[in-house]
Design a protein around this motif. Sequence first.
Motif, mmCIF file in Angstrom:
data_model
loop_
_atom_site.group_PDB
_atom_site.id
_atom_site.type_symbol
_atom_site.label_atom_id
_atom_site.label_comp_id
_atom_site.label_asym_id
_atom_site.label_seq_id
_atom_site.Cartn_x
_atom_site.Cartn_y
_atom_site.Cartn_z
ATOM 1 N N UNK A 279 1.227 -1.151 -0.074
ATOM 2 C CA UNK A 279 -0.023 -0.487 -0.138
ATOM 3 C C UNK A 279 1.250 1.164 0.042
ATOM 4 N N UNK A 280 0.407 2.381 -0.717
ATOM 5 C CA UNK A 280 1.000 3.744 -0.486
ATOM 6 C C UNK A 280 0.301 4.962 -0.370
ATOM 7 N N UNK A 281 0.279 5.955 0.121
ATOM 8 C CA UNK A 281 -0.471 6.268 0.647
ATOM 9 C C UNK A 281 -0.071 7.928 0.031
ATOM 10 N N UNK A 282 -1.139 8.666 -0.170
ATOM 11 C CA UNK A 282 -0.490 10.314 -0.875
ATOM 12 C C UNK A 282 0.367 11.411 0.768
ATOM 13 N N UNK A 283 1.134 11.596 -0.054
ATOM 14 C CA UNK A 283 2.661 12.212 0.786
ATOM 15 C C UNK A 283 3.219 10.952 1.249
ATOM 16 N N UNK A 284 3.440 9.768 0.638
ATOM 17 C CA UNK A 284 4.053 9.026 1.218
ATOM 18 C C UNK A 284 5.694 8.578 -0.416
ATOM 19 N N UNK A 285 6.512 8.446 0.103
ATOM 20 C CA UNK A 285 7.058 8.461 -0.746
ATOM 21 C C UNK A 285 7.713 6.687 0.632
ATOM 22 N N UNK A 286 7.636 5.573 -0.624
ATOM 23 C CA UNK A 286 8.068 4.158 -0.316
ATOM 24 C C UNK A 286 8.601 3.462 -1.320
ATOM 25 N N UNK A 287 10.124 2.407 -0.408
ATOM 26 C CA UNK A 287 11.216 2.726 -1.228
ATOM 27 C C UNK A 287 10.669 1.085 -1.044
ATOM 28 N N UNK A 288 11.799 0.588 -2.406
ATOM 29 C CA UNK A 288 11.038 -1.127 -2.622
ATOM 30 C C UNK A 288 12.757 -1.602 -3.035
ATOM 31 N N UNK A 289 13.254 -2.335 -1.772
ATOM 32 C CA UNK A 289 14.243 -2.188 -2.105
ATOM 33 C C UNK A 289 14.921 -4.016 -2.534
ATOM 34 N N UNK A 290 15.940 -4.892 -2.519
ATOM 35 C CA UNK A 290 16.028 -6.062 -3.037
ATOM 36 C C UNK A 290 17.602 -5.814 -3.593
ATOM 37 N N UNK A 291 17.651 -7.192 -3.952
ATOM 38 C CA UNK A 291 18.906 -7.409 -4.501
ATOM 39 C C UNK A 291 18.328 -7.298 -6.209
ATOM 40 N N UNK A 292 19.130 -7.928 -7.913
ATOM 41 C CA UNK A 292 19.102 -7.938 -8.728
ATOM 42 C C UNK A 292 18.339 -9.229 -8.764
ATOM 43 N N UNK A 293 17.524 -9.113 -9.694
ATOM 44 C CA UNK A 293 16.525 -10.110 -10.019
ATOM 45 C C UNK A 293 15.778 -10.746 -8.522
ATOM 46 N N UNK A 333 -4.516 7.546 -13.713
ATOM 47 C CA UNK A 333 -3.342 8.312 -12.927
ATOM 48 C C UNK A 333 -2.143 7.923 -12.224
ATOM 49 N N UNK A 334 -1.742 7.459 -12.829
ATOM 50 C CA UNK A 334 -0.197 6.825 -12.670
ATOM 51 C C UNK A 334 0.657 6.752 -13.413
ATOM 52 N N UNK A 335 2.241 7.187 -13.488
ATOM 53 C CA UNK A 335 3.211 7.391 -13.817
ATOM 54 C C UNK A 335 4.163 6.146 -13.550
ATOM 55 N N UNK A 336 5.180 6.068 -14.601
ATOM 56 C CA UNK A 336 6.496 4.934 -14.736
ATOM 57 C C UNK A 336 7.144 5.829 -15.360
ATOM 58 N N UNK A 418 -0.299 13.534 -12.111
ATOM 59 C CA UNK A 418 -0.946 11.341 -11.967
ATOM 60 C C UNK A 418 -0.564 11.485 -10.258
ATOM 61 N N UNK A 419 -1.853 10.820 -9.489
ATOM 62 C CA UNK A 419 -2.055 10.339 -8.732
ATOM 63 C C UNK A 419 -0.768 9.715 -7.730
ATOM 64 N N UNK A 420 -0.212 8.650 -8.923
ATOM 65 C CA UNK A 420 0.831 8.142 -7.959
ATOM 66 C C UNK A 420 2.079 8.461 -9.385
ATOM 67 N N UNK A 421 2.955 8.373 -8.523
ATOM 68 C CA UNK A 421 4.468 8.560 -9.447
ATOM 69 C C UNK A 421 5.405 6.909 -8.891
ATOM 70 N N UNK A 422 5.349 5.487 -9.964
ATOM 71 C CA UNK A 422 6.100 4.594 -9.611
ATOM 72 C C UNK A 422 7.924 5.772 -10.731
ATOM 73 N N UNK A 453 6.063 5.514 -5.453
ATOM 74 C CA UNK A 453 6.381 3.831 -5.038
ATOM 75 C C UNK A 453 8.098 3.970 -5.647
ATOM 76 N N UNK A 454 9.096 4.360 -4.587
ATOM 77 C CA UNK A 454 10.587 3.947 -5.649
ATOM 78 C C UNK A 454 11.649 2.846 -5.024
ATOM 79 N N UNK A 455 11.785 2.693 -6.243
ATOM 80 C CA UNK A 455 13.507 1.641 -6.483
ATOM 81 C C UNK A 455 14.431 1.803 -6.350
#
Length: 518
Positions: A279-293, A333-336, A418-422, A453-455
């Motif tokens: 889940x991602x909320x307005x005003x929030x930056x959620x980081x998506x971490x992990x190794x390649x693959x 309303x999404x952007x990638x 957009x309301x959600x930016x990836x 939502x940021x990788x």
Amino acid sequence: MQSMSNCILRMENITRHFPGVVALDDVTLTCNKGEILALVGENGAGKSTLMKILSGVYQPDGGRILFNGQEVILDSPRRAQQLGISIIMQEFNLLPYLTVEENIWLGREPANGLGIVDSREVTRRSQELLVTLGVELDPNTPVNDLTVAQCQFVEIAKALSLGADLIIMDEPSSTLTGHELDYLFKVIRDLQARGVTIIYISHRLEEVFRIADQVTVLKDGKVVGTKGIHEVTKNDLIQMMVGRTLAETFPPRSSRIGESVLRVSELNRRDVLHDIALEVHAGEIVGLAGLVGAGRTELVRAVFGADPRDSGVIELGGKVTEIRSPADAIRAGMALIPEDRKLEGLVQLLSVRKNIGLPNLDIFQRWGFVREQEELQGVCEWMHNLDIRASGPTQPVMNLSGGNQQKVVLAKWLIRKPRLIILDEPTRGIDVGAKAEIYRIMRELAESQAAILMISSELPEILGMADRILVMHEGKLAAEFDGATATEEAVMQAATGGDEVPPPPEIVNVVQLSISPN
């Protein structure tokens, strides 16, 4: 510093002009045998131009080059290779449908007495090179089937096959993380032990301190200074590179988290993604971490409709939304912002105006005709808002720095509000000054109640920017952390398959208390 008798390379008083630009101004660079010299600086500082002169791509307007104690004229890449200078570009110079061994020996294949290519000898020599590097790879594997890390080692093997005494590596780690990066450093150290000299170009200063013996800083086409790596700190290098102190690289976190913008549940894709819920909320930056693959890019592409999914529910603004294609996502309303901005985010030969305007013709058209003045006004407005540094809207994006190219990609999406930016690796290949600008823009978007939502493969970036951190491992969400209190050790443990760390209770409480109607 080692004595000049041990000097393998000296570039003295190098100048190079392009129309209206002084790319290099009286640059002197010295490198010793068996040394790892890091070359750092902002985009546009002159690093690539200097290395292209050293590799024979460009010729200097003034100055001279001494290699192994002799003055040399590097009038072509072949001449540089003959002397023992090889360059590995950030974008690999490999032919994808040829094999590993064919790429290593292309144009230089060993032949028998009849002048026919000796296939067994090609394979034998290729295997010797790969064994030397400690790389377990079949020489007959098509390059198209290799990982990015394996391609990097094929490039190194090709450089060794040329008998290189000096290897230039331009951003060699830009797509590597974790054990791949550790292995690259091991290979570099092994090359150094064999007497090979390395010039290592990188924007990742953490790597510079791990691998380099000396570091030279360029700014605006001039040498700011050369230091032993133990004589400087990261803050020293940043100040030398950007000409100012970056006391706070990451802007303060938001204290105003709004309602749910994106909720994903039970998302699956066979052999790739397994029962993902986030889940991602307005005003929030959620980081998506992990190794390649780990499945990070695959996850956001599935959410955006760019890749298929076997199951899963996507809610936007509390309503179930069917996302089967990127067109559906954009309408919702999404952007990638993709990982590879040059290949997937921009049309390199087109201008800034056309790159920003083309995806938004539906906004600027009426009765099937584009209102060109309105389009130009919108483009110029976002060039100003994001401080895109170009000669004007007609400048081709291929001539912009990496940071400004990334801003062009952002601009073409932000026009749509957009309301959600990836953002997938939003600062890859960008210098420290431009990174700070991208971070500022991201935080301003969050403050305006966009959900982000940021990788990122850079742990300091994840820890510095994210309000919450989700960690993926083998296609699953392995852990969740509060961005303000998470540590690199805890995130890496989860990313490498250590014990799962449950979400801190305070995250849930804060989110529940902060959700309210706008």
